[in-house]
Scaffold this motif. Structure first.
Motif, PDB file in Angstrom:
ATOM      1  N   GLU A   1       7.712  51.978  52.412  1.00 17.83           N
ATOM      2  CA  GLU A   1       8.204  51.992  51.038  1.00 17.83           C
ATOM      3  C   GLU A   1       9.724  52.001  50.985  1.00 17.83           C
ATOM      4  OE1 GLU A   1       7.762  54.680  46.941  1.00 17.83           O
ATOM      5  OE2 GLU A   1       6.812  55.314  48.818  1.00 17.83           O
ATOM      6  N   ASP A   2      10.340  52.691  51.956  1.00 18.44           N
ATOM      7  CA  ASP A   2      11.805  52.812  51.937  1.00 18.44           C
ATOM      8  C   ASP A   2      12.499  51.747  52.780  1.00 18.44           C
ATOM      9  OD1 ASP A   2      11.032  53.685  54.418  1.00 18.44           O
ATOM     10  OD2 ASP A   2      12.255  55.509  54.417  1.00 18.44           O
ATOM     11  N   ALA A   3      11.786  50.678  53.149  1.00 17.06           N
ATOM     12  CA  ALA A   3      12.378  49.623  53.977  1.00 17.06           C
ATOM     13  C   ALA A   3      13.140  48.629  53.117  1.00 17.06           C
ATOM     14  CB  ALA A   3      11.291  48.922  54.782  1.00 17.06           C
TER      15      ALA A   3
ATOM     16  N   PRO B   1       6.805  31.437  45.980  1.00 13.28           N
ATOM     17  CA  PRO B   1       6.598  32.555  46.905  1.00 13.28           C
ATOM     18  C   PRO B   1       6.050  32.087  48.242  1.00 13.28           C
ATOM     19  CG  PRO B   1       4.866  32.496  45.265  1.00 13.28           C
ATOM     20  CD  PRO B   1       5.869  31.460  44.851  1.00 13.28           C
ATOM     21  N   MET B   2       6.391  32.831  49.271  1.00 12.21           N
ATOM     22  CA  MET B   2       5.894  32.533  50.611  1.00 12.21           C
ATOM     23  C   MET B   2       5.478  33.839  51.268  1.00 12.21           C
ATOM     24  SD  MET B   2       7.817  30.541  53.737  1.00 12.21           S
ATOM     25  CE  MET B   2       6.979  30.244  55.292  1.00 12.21           C
ATOM     26  N   ARG B   3       4.422  33.794  52.028  1.00 13.46           N
ATOM     27  CA  ARG B   3       3.938  34.978  52.723  1.00 13.46           C
ATOM     28  C   ARG B   3       4.199  34.818  54.214  1.00 13.46           C
ATOM     29  NH1 ARG B   3       0.780  38.058  49.374  1.00 13.46           N
ATOM     30  NH2 ARG B   3      -0.293  39.126  51.074  1.00 13.46           N
ATOM     31  N   ASN B   4       4.765  35.856  54.805  1.00  8.80           N
ATOM     32  CA  ASN B   4       5.033  35.892  56.239  1.00  8.80           C
ATOM     33  C   ASN B   4       4.765  37.307  56.711  1.00  8.80           C
ATOM     34  OD1 ASN B   4       6.990  36.552  58.592  1.00  8.80           O
ATOM     35  ND2 ASN B   4       6.939  34.312  58.584  1.00  8.80           N
ATOM     36  N   HIS B   5       4.059  37.450  57.817  1.00  8.46           N
ATOM     37  CA  HIS B   5       3.623  38.781  58.252  1.00  8.46           C
ATOM     38  C   HIS B   5       4.793  39.724  58.504  1.00  8.46           C
ATOM     39  CE1 HIS B   5       4.599  36.927  62.127  1.00  8.46           C
ATOM     40  NE2 HIS B   5       4.657  38.137  62.618  1.00  8.46           N
ATOM     41  N   VAL B   6       5.953  39.180  58.857  1.00  4.04           N
ATOM     42  CA  VAL B   6       7.113  40.026  59.146  1.00  4.04           C
ATOM     43  C   VAL B   6       7.594  40.755  57.899  1.00  4.04           C
ATOM     44  CG1 VAL B   6       9.505  40.023  59.951  1.00  4.04           C
ATOM     45  CG2 VAL B   6       7.801  38.593  61.092  1.00  4.04           C
ATOM     46  N   PHE B   7       7.437  40.123  56.743  1.00  2.00           N
ATOM     47  CA  PHE B   7       7.906  40.698  55.497  1.00  2.00           C
ATOM     48  C   PHE B   7       6.804  41.433  54.735  1.00  2.00           C
ATOM     49  CE2 PHE B   7      10.623  37.123  56.589  1.00  2.00           C
ATOM     50  CZ  PHE B   7      11.880  37.697  56.502  1.00  2.00           C
ATOM     51  N   ARG B   8       5.678  41.659  55.399  1.00  2.00           N
ATOM     52  CA  ARG B   8       4.566  42.386  54.805  1.00  2.00           C
ATOM     53  C   ARG B   8       4.315  43.684  55.571  1.00  2.00           C
ATOM     54  NH1 ARG B   8      -0.533  38.742  54.609  1.00  2.00           N
ATOM     55  NH2 ARG B   8      -1.251  40.477  53.311  1.00  2.00           N
ATOM     56  N   ASN B   9       3.542  44.581  54.934  1.00  2.00           N
ATOM     57  CA  ASN B   9       3.125  45.831  55.581  1.00  2.00           C
ATOM     58  C   ASN B   9       4.315  46.638  56.098  1.00  2.00           C
ATOM     59  OD1 ASN B   9       0.425  45.090  55.139  1.00  2.00           O
ATOM     60  ND2 ASN B   9       0.360  43.972  57.078  1.00  2.00           N
TER      61      ASN B   9
ATOM     62  N   SER C   1       1.569  46.966  47.669  1.00  2.00           N
ATOM     63  CA  SER C   1       0.545  45.949  47.843  1.00  2.00           C
ATOM     64  C   SER C   1      -0.635  46.627  48.529  1.00  2.00           C
ATOM     65  CB  SER C   1       1.068  44.784  48.684  1.00  2.00           C
ATOM     66  OG  SER C   1       0.056  43.818  48.898  1.00  2.00           O
ATOM     67  N   GLY C   2      -1.536  47.170  47.726  1.00  2.00           N
ATOM     68  CA  GLY C   2      -2.597  48.001  48.285  1.00  2.00           C
ATOM     69  C   GLY C   2      -2.011  49.310  48.776  1.00  2.00           C
ATOM     70  N   ASP C   3      -2.313  49.677  50.006  1.00  2.00           N
ATOM     71  CA  ASP C   3      -1.753  50.907  50.567  1.00  2.00           C
ATOM     72  C   ASP C   3      -0.515  50.630  51.404  1.00  2.00           C
ATOM     73  OD1 ASP C   3      -3.021  49.577  52.578  1.00  2.00           O
ATOM     74  OD2 ASP C   3      -4.005  51.348  53.438  1.00  2.00           O
ATOM     75  N   LYS C   4      -0.009  49.398  51.344  1.00  2.00           N
ATOM     76  CA  LYS C   4       1.201  49.020  52.070  1.00  2.00           C
ATOM     77  C   LYS C   4       2.252  48.530  51.083  1.00  2.00           C
ATOM     78  CE  LYS C   4      -0.477  49.651  56.254  1.00  2.00           C
ATOM     79  NZ  LYS C   4       0.086  50.618  57.222  1.00  2.00           N
ATOM     80  N   TYR C   5       3.389  48.122  51.628  1.00  2.00           N
ATOM     81  CA  TYR C   5       4.470  47.597  50.811  1.00  2.00           C
ATOM     82  C   TYR C   5       4.930  46.259  51.387  1.00  2.00           C
ATOM     83  CZ  TYR C   5       4.802  52.043  48.371  1.00  2.00           C
ATOM     84  OH  TYR C   5       4.530  53.141  47.599  1.00  2.00           O
ATOM     85  N   ASP C   6       5.072  45.271  50.515  1.00  2.00           N
ATOM     86  CA  ASP C   6       5.501  43.943  50.929  1.00  2.00           C
ATOM     87  C   ASP C   6       6.824  43.584  50.269  1.00  2.00           C
ATOM     88  OD1 ASP C   6       3.080  43.789  52.224  1.00  2.00           O
ATOM     89  OD2 ASP C   6       2.158  42.422  50.770  1.00  2.00           O
ATOM     90  N   HIS C   7       7.703  42.969  51.040  1.00  2.00           N
ATOM     91  CA  HIS C   7       8.920  42.403  50.461  1.00  2.00           C
ATOM     92  C   HIS C   7       8.561  41.166  49.646  1.00  2.00           C
ATOM     93  CE1 HIS C   7      12.020  44.782  52.545  1.00  2.00           C
ATOM     94  NE2 HIS C   7      11.188  44.794  53.565  1.00  2.00           N
ATOM     95  N   VAL C   8       9.138  41.051  48.451  1.00  2.00           N
ATOM     96  CA  VAL C   8       9.004  39.820  47.671  1.00  2.00           C
ATOM     97  C   VAL C   8       9.898  38.772  48.335  1.00  2.00           C
ATOM     98  CG1 VAL C   8       9.310  38.745  45.424  1.00  2.00           C
ATOM     99  CG2 VAL C   8       8.529  41.112  45.574  1.00  2.00           C
ATOM    100  N   PHE C   9       9.311  37.623  48.613  1.00  2.00           N
ATOM    101  CA  PHE C   9       9.942  36.647  49.499  1.00  2.00           C
ATOM    102  C   PHE C   9       9.725  35.267  48.898  1.00  2.00           C
ATOM    103  CE2 PHE C   9       9.205  34.480  53.862  1.00  2.00           C
ATOM    104  CZ  PHE C   9      10.532  34.135  53.972  1.00  2.00           C
ATOM    105  N   ILE C  10      10.802  34.578  48.475  1.00  2.00           N
ATOM    106  CA  ILE C  10      10.679  33.265  47.851  1.00  2.00           C
ATOM    107  C   ILE C  10      11.545  32.260  48.588  1.00  2.00           C
ATOM    108  CG2 ILE C  10      10.084  34.191  45.578  1.00  2.00           C
ATOM    109  CD1 ILE C  10      12.985  33.674  44.709  1.00  2.00           C
TER     110      ILE C  10
END
Length: 325
Positions: free
Chosen positions: A155-157, A144-152, A124-133
């Motif tokens: 890559e190997d998380a 889908p839902m966005r939460n800062h904990v599951f964003r940024n 997701s840009g220069d970061k990686y986000d978990h897909v979260f539904i």
């Protein structure tokens, strides 16, 4: 102690790796796995094949059953799907599908009508986000839902989808465990909290369970399964603070569950079955038989694994546990 061990003889079932397991009573359960296989029992003895038609290429790593008739399945990898049945598996409806290249769903969890599912991070840009539904209607619809904990995240998380036990709904908080350079507890209400267990590559947290305020996490490395240093930890305050258990299980474990109270734990993996009756001060290996997943319902413990193997037994106390296989 009452024990039943099943090793399925049908060719397809015997080739199936079971990782999904949902127990709804001391006699009734659903399990799922590779080859699109889904089975259910309502008497604790006989298993019925209720696999959805047209999905033999899917690996259903997670199953959640509301009762004997209503259940949901989650498949991993490209073209991930969630299926739902209300007629004991006679028919299945597709309630979610994700065709994003590289998608890999790991697990879902439900608390009443609420449910959430999570996938490994994608760019997701220069970061990686978990897909979260999430779902608010018992899995009938998802969004889908966005939460800062599951964003940024890194890559190997990624999560380890070895036993469908790495996400938990804890009240209003949606929680998950993931690996990477550091093992992390993703806590939607309080942020990202580092776990003290070994992580990186195939090392990391594979499973967690909760009983009240207490959490238990176990892992290791499936490729170095005898490794037992720093592979299990606990929290006593809903995941805010973590410590290593005083001693460790005997090697890699893919699933852990509390039994009866917060002191008794059972963990399974390709290294066998370990129990602790003193909240991880000591662990006893009671069997070397390989299992992927363990679930507990009152006095009944259920397990599933590779090659179509399933087992259940009833016992009052883990202290007296002795497994003849």
């Amino acid at each position: 102690m009452f024990l039943i061990l099943w090793i399925l003889s049908s060719s397809l079932a015997a080739q199936t790796s079971y990782r999904g397991l949902s127990v709804i009573s001391e006699l009734a359960a659903w399990c799922s796995g590779s080859n699109g296989m889904v089975q259910r029992t309502i008497n604790g003895k006989d298993w019925e094949n209720v696999s959805p038609k047209g999905y033999a290429n899917k690996d259903f790593r997670a199953v959640h059953a509301y009762d004997e008739n209503t259940a949901l399945l989650l498949s991993i990898a490209d073209s991930a799907v969630i299926l739902r049945t209300t007629d004991a598996g006679k028919s299945w409806n597709k309630v979610y599908e994700n065709n994003t290249p590289g998608i890999f769903f790991d697990d879902f969890d439900f608390q009443g009508h609420r449910g959430f599912a999570i996938a490994d991070p994608l760019p997701s840009g220069d970061k990686y986000d978990h897909v979260f539904i999430i779902s608010q209607d018992s899995g009938k619809t998802w969004y889908p839902m966005r939460n800062h904990v599951f964003r940024n995240n890194a890559e190997d998380a990624g999560l380890f989808s070895s036993s469908a036990s790495n996400v938990i709904i804890d009240g209003e908080s949606l929680n998950a465990i993931c690996g990477g350079d550091s093992a992390m507890f993703l806590f939607s209400k309080h942020g990202k909290i580092k776990l003290p267990i070994k992580s990186g590559g195939a090392f990391g947290p594979y499973s967690m369970d909760r009983l009240g305020r207490c959490y238990a996490v176990v892992g290791g490395n499936y490729a170095k399964k005898e490794w037992s240093d720093s592979i299990a930890c606990y929290s006593k305050n809903h995941g805010k603070d973590w410590n290593l258990f005083q001693s460790m299980p005997h090697g890699y474990k893919s699933s852990i569950k509390f039994f009866k109270n917060h002191k008794q734990l059972i963990a399974v993996g390709t290294t066998g079955i370990d129990i602790s009756t003193n909240f991880g001060k000591t662990w006893k290996q009671v069997s070397k038989t390989s299992f992927n997943t363990v679930e507990v319902f009152r006095n009944t413990i259920w397990m599933v694994g590779n090659d179509g193997i399933k087992a259940t037994f009833t016992t009052q106390k883990l202290r007296k546990l002795s497994i003849p296989f």
